[in-house]
Design a protein around this motif. Structure first.
Motif, PDB file in Angstrom:
ATOM      1  N   ILE A  99       0.860  -1.199   0.000  1.00 28.60           N
ATOM      2  CA  ILE A  99       0.000   0.000   0.000  1.00 28.60           C
ATOM      3  C   ILE A  99       0.887   1.236   0.000  1.00 28.60           C
ATOM      4  N   ALA A 142       8.605   6.082  -1.946  1.00 28.86           N
ATOM      5  CA  ALA A 142       9.946   5.478  -1.926  1.00 28.86           C
ATOM      6  C   ALA A 142       9.915   4.099  -1.275  1.00 28.86           C
ATOM      7  N   ALA A 192      10.708  16.038  -1.156  1.00 30.65           N
ATOM      8  CA  ALA A 192      12.148  15.797  -0.965  1.00 30.65           C
ATOM      9  C   ALA A 192      12.961  16.350  -2.131  1.00 30.65           C
ATOM     10  N   TYR A 242      16.832  16.713  -1.471  1.00 26.98           N
ATOM     11  CA  TYR A 242      18.207  16.256  -1.238  1.00 26.98           C
ATOM     12  C   TYR A 242      18.272  14.746  -1.216  1.00 26.98           C
ATOM     13  N   HIS A 262      20.127  12.683   0.880  1.00 31.08           N
ATOM     14  CA  HIS A 262      20.970  12.836   2.071  1.00 31.08           C
ATOM     15  C   HIS A 262      21.962  11.683   2.176  1.00 31.08           C
ATOM     16  N   SER A 290       2.904   1.122   3.591  1.00 29.94           N
ATOM     17  CA  SER A 290       3.922   2.190   3.570  1.00 29.94           C
ATOM     18  C   SER A 290       3.276   3.573   3.597  1.00 29.94           C
ATOM     19  N   PRO A 293       2.006   7.081   5.079  1.00 30.98           N
ATOM     20  CA  PRO A 293       2.620   7.965   6.082  1.00 30.98           C
ATOM     21  C   PRO A 293       1.910   7.908   7.435  1.00 30.98           C
ATOM     22  N   ARG A 327       7.106  23.341   1.047  1.00 31.15           N
ATOM     23  CA  ARG A 327       7.786  23.956  -0.095  1.00 31.15           C
ATOM     24  C   ARG A 327       6.747  24.664  -0.947  1.00 31.15           C
ATOM     25  N   TYR A 350      10.988  27.630   1.482  1.00 31.52           N
ATOM     26  CA  TYR A 350      10.945  26.549   2.462  1.00 31.52           C
ATOM     27  C   TYR A 350      10.602  27.134   3.819  1.00 31.52           C
ATOM     28  N   TRP A 372      -3.360  12.325   2.000  1.00 31.07           N
ATOM     29  CA  TRP A 372      -2.544  11.117   1.781  1.00 31.07           C
ATOM     30  C   TRP A 372      -1.182  11.215   2.465  1.00 31.07           C
ATOM     31  N   ALA A 395       4.578  16.392   6.794  1.00 31.40           N
ATOM     32  CA  ALA A 395       5.757  16.294   5.927  1.00 31.40           C
ATOM     33  C   ALA A 395       6.551  15.025   6.207  1.00 31.40           C
ATOM     34  N   TYR A 396       7.053  14.872   7.423  1.00 29.83           N
ATOM     35  CA  TYR A 396       7.721  13.628   7.825  1.00 29.83           C
ATOM     36  C   TYR A 396       7.715  13.533   9.345  1.00 29.83           C
ATOM     37  N   GLU A 447       9.185   6.114   5.798  1.00 31.37           N
ATOM     38  CA  GLU A 447      10.260   6.870   6.453  1.00 31.37           C
ATOM     39  C   GLU A 447      10.223   6.760   7.970  1.00 31.37           C
ATOM     40  N   THR A 462      13.919  10.238   6.058  1.00 29.35           N
ATOM     41  CA  THR A 462      14.431  10.541   4.717  1.00 29.35           C
ATOM     42  C   THR A 462      13.923   9.568   3.650  1.00 29.35           C
ATOM     43  N   ALA A 506      13.229   5.587   3.874  1.00 27.63           N
ATOM     44  CA  ALA A 506      12.009   4.963   3.356  1.00 27.63           C
ATOM     45  C   ALA A 506      12.381   3.762   2.487  1.00 27.63           C
TER      46      ALA A 506
END
Ligand SMILES: Cc1cc2nc3c(=O)[nH]c(=O)nc-3n(C[C@H](O)[C@H](O)[C@H](O)COP(=O)(O)OP(=O)(O)OC[C@H]3O[C@@H](n4cnc5c(N)ncnc54)[C@H](O)[C@@H]3O)c2cc1C
Length: 458
Positions: free
Chosen positions: A54, A58, A101, A103, A105, A266, A268, A301, A344, A394, A398-399, A426, A439, A443
């Motif tokens: 699901i 990432a 996302a 970067y 990282h 998966s 969030p 963003r 940002y 959904w 953000a994280y 993540e 990140t 994830a």
């Protein structure tokens, strides 16, 4: 077409003299969704797939690829009309920019670096890119030198004492409400996690991996779009319920029900907390505790499009505007020499801006940019785009971050349910001693771990 498949199958079984497999009413109902009658059998059960994944972000894409590698039949169900989740390259303003996302990282060990190379997507070391632009700060009141020093000190203390850090809030760890210490902690929590320092666990934050970052000029989303090719992904298919009461799992969407031996979830944390997926029976208390111990930040963003004017700013100039200890904007100007300023911001301040709605929020942020660069910018403004992950159903944020006192929440959430529900994403990317949480790289790792567990379900 589908009827022809059925006829062929039936003819084959009749000719072989064997009985056709039991075809349940459920399989018939699911046929429009799954396209084929069934693929896997276990004693007393017929499954449409070995594993349902699901979410096609990432984690979900990594899980699906790993399951294919392990020779499992996998179906990916995705609520949105696109893949990538919180990695999304937005083209709506006529030039690409990453709305989530951006970067890669700790790039030296991040799988997205390798996958980008594999799919011919260029990435660049961040230091190399930023050398071309200059950055400057503006603000009323200006950032206090004490606050900046406090931030540096805090960073050193977090790096030095990772394992020994008490599970307290970042604000408390920094030294409580003392002005300079608080300013350092607030800025760090807002920029790194998108939330307020009193709500984030210093221990959880300190565990996060650091390393060199890489940027993707054509957009991080481009990597995921290419990586998703060839997978069986059903877009616009939000999952409503996961029934794990009997054998395997039955997953219901508006298009019907499909079943499998196991499921990788998966989705969030924010979306799970919103209750958009109902688990029957309810989740065990350990997973519920995990969900309750995590928060979602509001890193945001936005992009403002201009008509080609540059206002004397070189590409990749970063303008930081500080309005107060809890309010700031970072303007990334004309990256890759495109006509966009990406903005940002995070924390409760971001939640307030998002609540304004698309157009008023863009107008408000344009006002802030004009406050720094002069009113002339208004004449060159073409349009803006806000990506409010915080109120997106959904993602609902953000994280993730662990709340103070709940640094074990990621492990709790990742606990397998009934040996057939495996959480990825993540939020669980930092389990097992890894510092990969929050990140895109984390994830990915979580998807691989969950897929390997799910592949063992019989
Ligand atoms: C503004 C911002 C900036 C960021 N910057 C960076 C960065 O620079 N570098 C970095 O590494 N990370 C960054 N991140 C974090 C990064 O985007 C995430 O860690 C990563 O994308 C999470 O991937 P995931 O697969 O766990 O979740 P997601 O990408 O959110 O994927 C989950 C998928 O599940 C789907 N879904 C939700 N509910 C349902 C349902 N009921 N049924 C079916 N599908 C459902 C969603 O639509 C989504 O596609 C940033 C995030 C944001 C928002």
């Amino acid at each position: 077409m589908r009827h022809q498949v059925w006829q062929r199958l039936l003819r084959r079984y009749l000719m072989s003299g064997k009985l056709p497999p039991v075809i349940s009413r459920r399989v018939f109902l699911a046929a429009p969704l799954i396209g084929i009658p069934y693929v896997a059998r276990a004693a007393g059960a017929v499954f449409d797939a070995d594993v349902i994944v699901i979410g096609a972000g990432a984690a979900g894409l990594a899980a699906a690829h790993e399951l294919l590698r392990l020779k499992r039949k996998v179906i990916v169900l995705e609520a949105r009309g696109r893949v990538g989740g919180r990695i999304f390259t937005d083209h709506s303003l006529g030039a690409p920019y990453d709305a989530g996302a951006f970067y890669i990282h700790w790039a030296e060990k991040n799988s997205w670096t390798r996958i980008a190379r594999l799919h011919g997507v260029k990435t660049l070391d961040e230091d190399e890119v930023q050398r071309n632009g200059r950055s400057f700060d503006r603000g009323t009141p200006p950032a206090s030198p004490d606050g900046v020093t406090a931030w540096d000190k805090l960073r050193e203390r977090l790096d030095d004492s990772k394992a020994r850090i008490a599970d307290i809030s970042m604000l408390e760890f920094a030294g409580g409400e003392k002005a300079a210490a608080a300013e350092g902690a607030l800025t760090m929590a807002r920029l790194a996690l998108g939330d307020e320092a009193e709500r984030v666990s210093a221990r959880d934050y300190a565990r996060l991996w650091a390393g060199d970052d890489r940027l993707v000029p054509d957009g991080f989303g481009t990597i995921l779009e290419r990586y998703a090719k060839g997978l069986d992904i059903r877009l616009n298919t939000p999952v409503n319920t996961i029934d794990w009461g009997g054998r395997g799992v039955r997953v219901t969407t508006p298009d019907g029900t499909i079943n499998a031996r196991s499921v990788v979830v998966s989705v969030p944390v924010g979306a799970l907390q919103s209750g958009s997926i109902k688990f029957t029976p309810g989740l065990p208390s350990i997973n519920v505790a995990g969900l309750q111990g995590l928060g979602m930040g509001a890193s945001t963003r936005m992009a403002l499009r201009f008509d080609g004017a540059r206002f004397g700013l070189a590409p990749h100039t970063n303008v930081r505007l500080r309005l107060s200890a809890r309010q700031s904007f970072s303007f990334g100007c004309f990256d890759w020499n495109r006509d966009l300023v990406t903005v940002y911001f995070g924390g409760d301040h971001a939640r307030e801006v998002i609540a304004m709605g698309q157009e008023p929020a863009c107008a408000h942020v344009l006002d802030q940019f004009a406050g720094v660069m002069g009113n002339d910018v208004r004449q060159h403004y073409i349009g803006g785009r806000l990506n409010g992950w915080w109120n997106d159903p959904w993602s609902c944020g953000a994280y993730s971050h662990a709340l103070p006192g709940r640094a074990n929440a990621r492990e709790q959430l990742a606990e397998p349910v009934g040996a057939r529900i495996f959480f990825a994403g993540e939020a669980t990317g930092g389990t097992g001693g890894s510092g990969a949480a929050i990140t895109a790289g984390g994830a990915y790792l979580s998807g691989i771990v969950a897929a390997r567990k799910a592949a063992k379900t019989v």
